[in-house]
Design a protein around this motif. Structure first.
Motif, mmCIF file in Angstrom:
data_model
loop_
_atom_site.group_PDB
_atom_site.id
_atom_site.type_symbol
_atom_site.label_atom_id
_atom_site.label_comp_id
_atom_site.label_asym_id
_atom_site.label_seq_id
_atom_site.Cartn_x
_atom_site.Cartn_y
_atom_site.Cartn_z
ATOM 1 N N SER A 148 -0.826 -22.505 63.331
ATOM 2 C CA SER A 148 -0.900 -21.469 64.352
ATOM 3 C C SER A 148 0.485 -21.150 64.869
ATOM 4 C CB SER A 148 -1.823 -21.904 65.479
ATOM 5 O OG SER A 148 -1.131 -22.684 66.437
ATOM 6 N N LYS A 149 0.599 -20.002 65.497
ATOM 7 C CA LYS A 149 1.899 -19.585 66.016
ATOM 8 C C LYS A 149 2.412 -20.554 67.075
ATOM 9 C CE LYS A 149 1.937 -14.620 65.207
ATOM 10 N NZ LYS A 149 0.592 -14.169 64.840
ATOM 11 N N SER A 150 1.510 -21.014 67.971
ATOM 12 C CA SER A 150 1.965 -21.897 69.042
ATOM 13 C C SER A 150 2.437 -23.243 68.496
ATOM 14 C CB SER A 150 0.890 -22.082 70.107
ATOM 15 O OG SER A 150 -0.356 -22.365 69.537
ATOM 16 N N PHE A 151 1.850 -23.696 67.384
ATOM 17 C CA PHE A 151 2.255 -24.943 66.729
ATOM 18 C C PHE A 151 3.708 -24.831 66.255
ATOM 19 C CE2 PHE A 151 2.269 -27.611 62.787
ATOM 20 C CZ PHE A 151 1.924 -28.828 63.334
ATOM 21 N N ILE A 158 12.706 -25.002 61.281
ATOM 22 C CA ILE A 158 11.582 -25.585 60.537
ATOM 23 C C ILE A 158 11.585 -24.997 59.127
ATOM 24 C CG2 ILE A 158 9.068 -25.636 60.364
ATOM 25 C CD1 ILE A 158 8.958 -25.646 63.408
ATOM 26 N N THR A 159 11.565 -25.877 58.122
ATOM 27 C CA THR A 159 11.510 -25.391 56.740
ATOM 28 C C THR A 159 10.071 -25.245 56.264
ATOM 29 O OG1 THR A 159 11.726 -27.647 55.900
ATOM 30 C CG2 THR A 159 13.745 -26.359 56.087
ATOM 31 N N ASP A 160 9.134 -25.977 56.909
ATOM 32 C CA ASP A 160 7.741 -25.883 56.490
ATOM 33 C C ASP A 160 6.861 -26.395 57.626
ATOM 34 O OD1 ASP A 160 5.642 -25.415 54.674
ATOM 35 O OD2 ASP A 160 5.582 -27.528 54.122
ATOM 36 N N SER A 161 5.729 -25.748 57.843
ATOM 37 C CA SER A 161 4.758 -26.276 58.798
ATOM 38 C C SER A 161 3.369 -25.869 58.329
ATOM 39 C CB SER A 161 5.018 -25.759 60.216
ATOM 40 O OG SER A 161 4.587 -24.438 60.360
ATOM 41 N N VAL A 162 2.431 -26.769 58.482
ATOM 42 C CA VAL A 162 1.068 -26.491 58.042
ATOM 43 C C VAL A 162 0.088 -27.213 58.956
ATOM 44 C CG1 VAL A 162 1.091 -28.394 56.365
ATOM 45 C CG2 VAL A 162 -0.537 -26.533 56.079
ATOM 46 N N ILE A 163 -0.977 -26.531 59.324
ATOM 47 C CA ILE A 163 -2.078 -27.150 60.051
ATOM 48 C C ILE A 163 -3.201 -27.332 59.040
ATOM 49 C CG2 ILE A 163 -3.844 -26.826 61.832
ATOM 50 C CD1 ILE A 163 -1.751 -25.339 63.467
ATOM 51 N N MET A 164 -3.661 -28.552 58.881
ATOM 52 C CA MET A 164 -4.687 -28.829 57.890
ATOM 53 C C MET A 164 -6.026 -28.262 58.372
ATOM 54 S SD MET A 164 -2.672 -30.175 55.856
ATOM 55 C CE MET A 164 -3.650 -30.835 54.517
ATOM 56 N N HIS A 171 -14.193 -25.709 53.932
ATOM 57 C CA HIS A 171 -15.449 -24.952 54.002
ATOM 58 C C HIS A 171 -15.509 -24.074 55.248
ATOM 59 C CE1 HIS A 171 -16.729 -27.280 50.615
ATOM 60 N NE2 HIS A 171 -16.600 -28.408 51.281
ATOM 61 N N THR A 172 -15.230 -24.671 56.419
ATOM 62 C CA THR A 172 -15.366 -23.917 57.670
ATOM 63 C C THR A 172 -14.088 -23.175 58.042
ATOM 64 O OG1 THR A 172 -14.605 -25.750 59.058
ATOM 65 C CG2 THR A 172 -16.971 -25.680 58.533
ATOM 66 N N LYS A 173 -12.967 -23.554 57.409
ATOM 67 C CA LYS A 173 -11.644 -22.993 57.725
ATOM 68 C C LYS A 173 -11.180 -23.330 59.142
ATOM 69 C CE LYS A 173 -11.565 -20.885 53.727
ATOM 70 N NZ LYS A 173 -11.555 -21.867 52.677
ATOM 71 N N MET A 174 -11.869 -24.259 59.795
ATOM 72 C CA MET A 174 -11.471 -24.693 61.141
ATOM 73 C C MET A 174 -10.396 -25.770 61.031
ATOM 74 S SD MET A 174 -13.201 -22.977 63.338
ATOM 75 C CE MET A 174 -13.051 -23.940 64.836
ATOM 76 N N PRO A 175 -9.449 -25.804 61.998
ATOM 77 C CA PRO A 175 -8.416 -26.848 61.971
ATOM 78 C C PRO A 175 -9.047 -28.236 62.027
ATOM 79 C CG PRO A 175 -7.906 -25.173 63.613
ATOM 80 C CD PRO A 175 -9.296 -24.896 63.115
ATOM 81 N N ARG A 176 -8.453 -29.171 61.277
ATOM 82 C CA ARG A 176 -8.989 -30.532 61.222
ATOM 83 C C ARG A 176 -8.329 -31.451 62.235
ATOM 84 N NH1 ARG A 176 -8.334 -32.206 55.383
ATOM 85 N NH2 ARG A 176 -8.841 -34.219 56.261
ATOM 86 N N GLY A 177 -7.451 -30.911 63.064
ATOM 87 C CA GLY A 177 -6.888 -31.713 64.154
ATOM 88 C C GLY A 177 -5.566 -32.380 63.828
ATOM 89 N N PHE A 178 -4.940 -32.001 62.698
ATOM 90 C CA PHE A 178 -3.610 -32.532 62.429
ATOM 91 C C PHE A 178 -2.858 -31.584 61.513
ATOM 92 C CE2 PHE A 178 -6.069 -34.110 58.918
ATOM 93 C CZ PHE A 178 -5.202 -34.222 57.842
ATOM 94 N N ARG A 235 -13.444 -36.577 61.148
ATOM 95 C CA ARG A 235 -12.437 -35.518 61.115
ATOM 96 C C ARG A 235 -11.683 -35.526 59.784
ATOM 97 N NH1 ARG A 235 -9.147 -36.155 66.488
ATOM 98 N NH2 ARG A 235 -7.960 -34.431 65.598
ATOM 99 N N GLY A 236 -12.080 -36.434 58.872
ATOM 100 C CA GLY A 236 -11.514 -36.412 57.528
ATOM 101 C C GLY A 236 -10.216 -37.174 57.370
#
Length: 154
Positions: free
Chosen positions: A1-4, A14-20, A24-31, A118-119
């Protein structure tokens, strides 16, 4: 997300950032993961408390496998395990990793509102040698019939 990205961007480029996200649901997994172009900013990031969109965020350093297989070996007894199938139990997690050494603590993180996995989770061994054995086999594991990634923490 932008705020992240915006939150961590104030520490340096930052060279790379990703929210997992759940595939299936495309919802953030919390990390998620952030890679800084200048690794020296990480110490400052780790010192601070982080609050993103009203949520307190725990920050840990991940170490690429290449850097961990130095002759000194890892100085950790704890690993992070990501991408766990929802059917995997804490007993399954312990049983899998006990082949590498004595597991003193193991936990699968659950969503507080639904009680569902949460996987991801953590495994702490009695000995740093156990983490070295895990690392020596690479990052992928077959857990619950699916290939899984591992990340390591110092």
């Amino acid at each position: 997300s932008k705020s992240f990205s915006k939150h961590f961007g104030k520490y340096g480029a930052i060279t790379d950032s990703v929210i997992m996200k759940d595939k299936h649901t495309k919802m953030p997994r919390g990390f998620g993961f952030v890679t800084f172009s200048d690794p020296s900013v990480i110490d400052k990031v780790l010192e601070d408390e982080h609050n993103i969109d009203g949520r307190t965020v725990e920050v840990k350093r991940t170490v690429p496998r290449e850097e961990m297989s130095s002759k000194d070996g890892p100085k950790t007894r704890k690993i992070f395990v990501g991408g766990l199938p929802s059917t995997l139990t804490e007993d399954d997690l312990r049983d899998h990793f006990s082949s590498y050494g004595n597991v003193v603590e193991h936990q699968i993180m659950v969503d507080h509102s639904t009680g569902r996995s949460r996987g991801f989770g953590f495994v702490t061994f009695e000995s740093e040698d156990s983490v070295e054995r895990v690392i020596s086999e690479g990052r992928m594991r077959d857990l619950g019939g699916k290939q899984r990634f591992l990340w390591y923490f110092l």
